[in-house]
Enzyme design. Structure first.
Site, short mmCIF file in Angstrom:
data_model
loop_
_atom_site.label_atom_id
_atom_site.label_comp_id
_atom_site.label_asym_id
_atom_site.label_seq_id
_atom_site.Cartn_x
_atom_site.Cartn_y
_atom_site.Cartn_z
N HIS A 63 0.59 -1.22 0.12
CA HIS A 63 -0.09 0.34 0.07
C HIS A 63 0.80 1.24 0.21
O HIS A 63 2.22 1.13 0.19
CB HIS A 63 -0.95 0.13 1.44
CG HIS A 63 -0.86 0.07 2.67
ND1 HIS A 63 0.54 -0.80 3.20
CD2 HIS A 63 -0.31 0.80 3.30
CE1 HIS A 63 0.89 -0.52 4.18
NE2 HIS A 63 0.47 0.65 4.41
N HIS A 65 1.04 3.92 2.34
CA HIS A 65 1.33 4.84 3.21
C HIS A 65 2.64 5.03 2.90
O HIS A 65 3.79 4.27 2.96
CB HIS A 65 1.19 4.17 4.11
CG HIS A 65 -0.53 4.40 4.42
ND1 HIS A 65 -1.03 3.57 6.08
CD2 HIS A 65 -1.22 5.42 4.62
CE1 HIS A 65 -1.95 4.38 6.12
NE2 HIS A 65 -2.06 5.54 4.85
N ASP A 67 5.36 5.04 5.21
CA ASP A 67 6.87 4.06 5.55
C ASP A 67 6.78 2.17 4.95
O ASP A 67 7.98 1.66 5.63
CB ASP A 67 6.47 3.58 7.29
CG ASP A 67 5.17 2.89 7.40
OD1 ASP A 67 4.12 3.43 6.64
OD2 ASP A 67 5.15 2.29 8.27
N HIS A 68 5.92 2.76 3.67
CA HIS A 68 6.41 1.32 2.66
C HIS A 68 6.64 1.42 0.99
O HIS A 68 6.79 0.60 0.55
CB HIS A 68 5.01 0.62 2.68
CG HIS A 68 4.28 0.47 3.84
ND1 HIS A 68 4.11 -1.40 4.26
CD2 HIS A 68 3.83 0.72 5.31
CE1 HIS A 68 3.95 -1.25 5.49
NE2 HIS A 68 3.29 0.38 6.23
N HIS A 142 -7.52 -1.38 5.91
CA HIS A 142 -6.45 -0.14 5.98
C HIS A 142 -6.90 1.16 6.36
O HIS A 142 -5.81 1.60 5.98
CB HIS A 142 -5.07 -1.08 5.57
CG HIS A 142 -3.84 -0.25 6.39
ND1 HIS A 142 -4.20 0.36 7.76
CD2 HIS A 142 -2.68 0.41 5.97
CE1 HIS A 142 -2.84 1.00 7.95
NE2 HIS A 142 -1.61 1.10 6.94
N ASP A 212 -0.38 -4.01 5.58
CA ASP A 212 -1.02 -3.73 7.19
C ASP A 212 -2.62 -3.77 6.96
O ASP A 212 -3.33 -3.20 5.94
CB ASP A 212 -0.32 -1.94 7.08
CG ASP A 212 0.90 -1.65 7.38
OD1 ASP A 212 1.52 -2.47 7.06
OD2 ASP A 212 1.14 -0.05 6.83
N HIS A 270 5.95 -4.84 11.13
CA HIS A 270 5.59 -3.76 11.49
C HIS A 270 5.51 -3.45 13.49
O HIS A 270 4.15 -3.36 13.49
CB HIS A 270 3.82 -4.21 10.65
CG HIS A 270 3.88 -2.72 10.36
ND1 HIS A 270 2.52 -1.80 11.10
CD2 HIS A 270 4.01 -1.81 8.91
CE1 HIS A 270 2.62 -0.26 10.63
NE2 HIS A 270 3.48 -0.54 9.05
ZN LIG Z 1 3.01 0.90 7.65
ZN LIG Z 2 -0.02 1.55 6.77
#
Ligand SMILES: [Zn+2]
Ligand SMILES: [Zn+2]
Length: 307
Positions: A63, A65, A67-68, A142, A212, A270
C-alpha cells in the site's frame, strides 16, 4: 528460499528498526530477488547484505503509506548504477503507484537505464503468474487500499522408485525421464501407469505477505495452510479496539488467523516503536508459554528465515 527483514518498524524508523522492507531470496531455483515494500533507506540496508540490485526483478508494494514506499525512488535510481543496466524490473502495487514513481523520477530529473514495468492492481482480487509462481492478491482493511500477496510455488514431482522400476524390468536410461514427467509410458509395447513408480508429489510452498490491516475476511483465504505468513503486529499487547480504530492488527488477531488457518510459521513485523527489545522478549516468552499452538517469531532488522 529465504526471507530477510530489512525494516520492521511501524510508521517511524528507530535506531534498531528501519521502516518496512522485506526481501524474498528465490535462489537457487529462480536466481533472483523480490522486495516486498521499500521503506525509506531500504537501499542503505541492502548495502549491508549480499543482495545485488541487478538480480532484483520484482517489487510488490502492499500500500501507499510512506513507511512502505518512501525508499522506492532512490532504490530505483541506484539500481541503474548497481548492476541493473538493461535488466527489466517490475513493480506491482495499488492504483497510484505509477503516478508516484513517474512523478518523483520526473521532478528529480532521474532516468533509469533499464525497462521498468509498473502494474497497478484493481479492485478486491487479482491473480498474477510470475514464472510458475501463482500470486493471488486480495484487498485488506486499512483505510486506504492495502493488499496481501499469496505466493503459491509449483508442486514438486515425486522422485522415482528406482527399485520398483528395475523389478518391473525397466532398466535405467532416458526412459526414466518419461516415467518422471508423464502419466503413462509405452515401454517395449507395454503401457505403464507411472504413478506406481513415483513417490507422491511434494506440495509447493505457500508464502503470504500481508500489507497493513485490521482483521479482514479476505485474510483467511490468503493464509490458508500457508508455510509462512508475514504479518503486521503494530499492537503487541493492550487495547484491541484501539488497534482497529487505527486499521491495524493486535497480536491476538494474528494468532487467531494463523491458528485457524493452520499456518506453519508466522513472522511478525511492523512493530510499534513504543516497545523496547526487553518488552518484546518478555511478551514473546509469555505468548509462547500460554499459546504453544502458535508458532511465531517477532522479526528484527536483518533477521533471516529459510524455508
Ligand atoms: Zn505501515
Ligand atoms: Zn499503513
Amino acid at each position: 528460499m529465504k526471507i530477510t527483514f530489512l525494516g520492521t518498524s511501524a510508521g517511524l524508523p528507530t535506531k534498531e528498526r528501519n521502516t518496512q522492507t522485506t526481501v524474498l531470496d528465490l535462489n537457487p531455483v529462480y536466481n533472483e530477488y523480490w522486495l516486498i515494500d521499500v521503506g525509506e533507506a531500504a537501499q542503505h540496508r541492502i548495502l549491508n547484505t549480499n543482495i545485488k540490485l541487478g538480480k532484483l526483478t520484482t517489487i510488490l508494494i502492499t500500500h501507499l503509506h510512506g513507511d512502505h514506499i518512501f525508499g522506492l525512488p532512490g532504490l530505483l535510481t541506484s539500481r541503474s548504477f548497481q548492476g541493473g543496466e538493461g535488466k527489466p524490473l517490475q513493480v506491482i502495487g495499488p492504483k497510484g503507484i505509477k503516478q508516484y514513481i513517474e512523478t518523483t523520477l520526473a521532478v528529480s530529473a532521474s532516468h533509469l537505464n533499464y525497462p521498468l514495468d509498473i502494474i497497478e492492481l484493481e479492485g478486491d482480487e487479482n491473480q498474477l503468474l510470475i514464472h510458475d509462481i501463482t500470486v493471488s492478491v486480495r484487498l485488506l482493511e486499512h483505510g486506504i487500499p492495502s493488499y496481501g500477496y499469496r505466493l503459491q510455488f509449483p508442486d514438486k514431482e515425486g522422485s522415482l522408485k528406482q527399485q520398483s522400476l528395475q523389478e518391473a524390468g525397466i532398466e535405467p536410461g532416458p526412459i526414466y525421464k518419461a516415467f518422471k514427467t508423464q502419466d503413462v509410458v509405452d515401454y517395449n509395447g507395454v503401457i505403464y501407469t507411472t504413478a506406481h513408480f513415483k513417490e507422491p508429489a511434494e506440495r509447493g510452498k505457500v508464502i503470504t505477505f500481508f500489507g497493513d490491516t485490521m482483521p479482514a475476511a479476505s485474510e483467511a483465504q490468503l493464509a490458508d495452510q500457508a508455510d509462512v505468513i508475514v504479518h503486521e503486529c503494530t499492537y503487541l499487547e493492550g487495547d484491541h479496539e484501539l488497534s482497529h480504530k487505527y486499521y491495524h492488527s493486535h497480536i491476538a488477531d494474528v494468532m487467531q488467523l494463523a491458528v485457524s488457518s493452520s499456518v506453519k510459521m508466522t513472522l511478525l513485523n511492523h512493530v510499534s516503536n513504543r516497545y523496547t527489545k526487553e518488552d518484546i522478549e518478555v511478551l514473546m516468552r509469555r505468548l509462547q508459554d500460554e499459546h504453544p499452538e502458535f508458532t511465531f517469531r517477532i522479526a528484527e532488522d536483518y533477521m533471516c528465515y529459510e524455508l
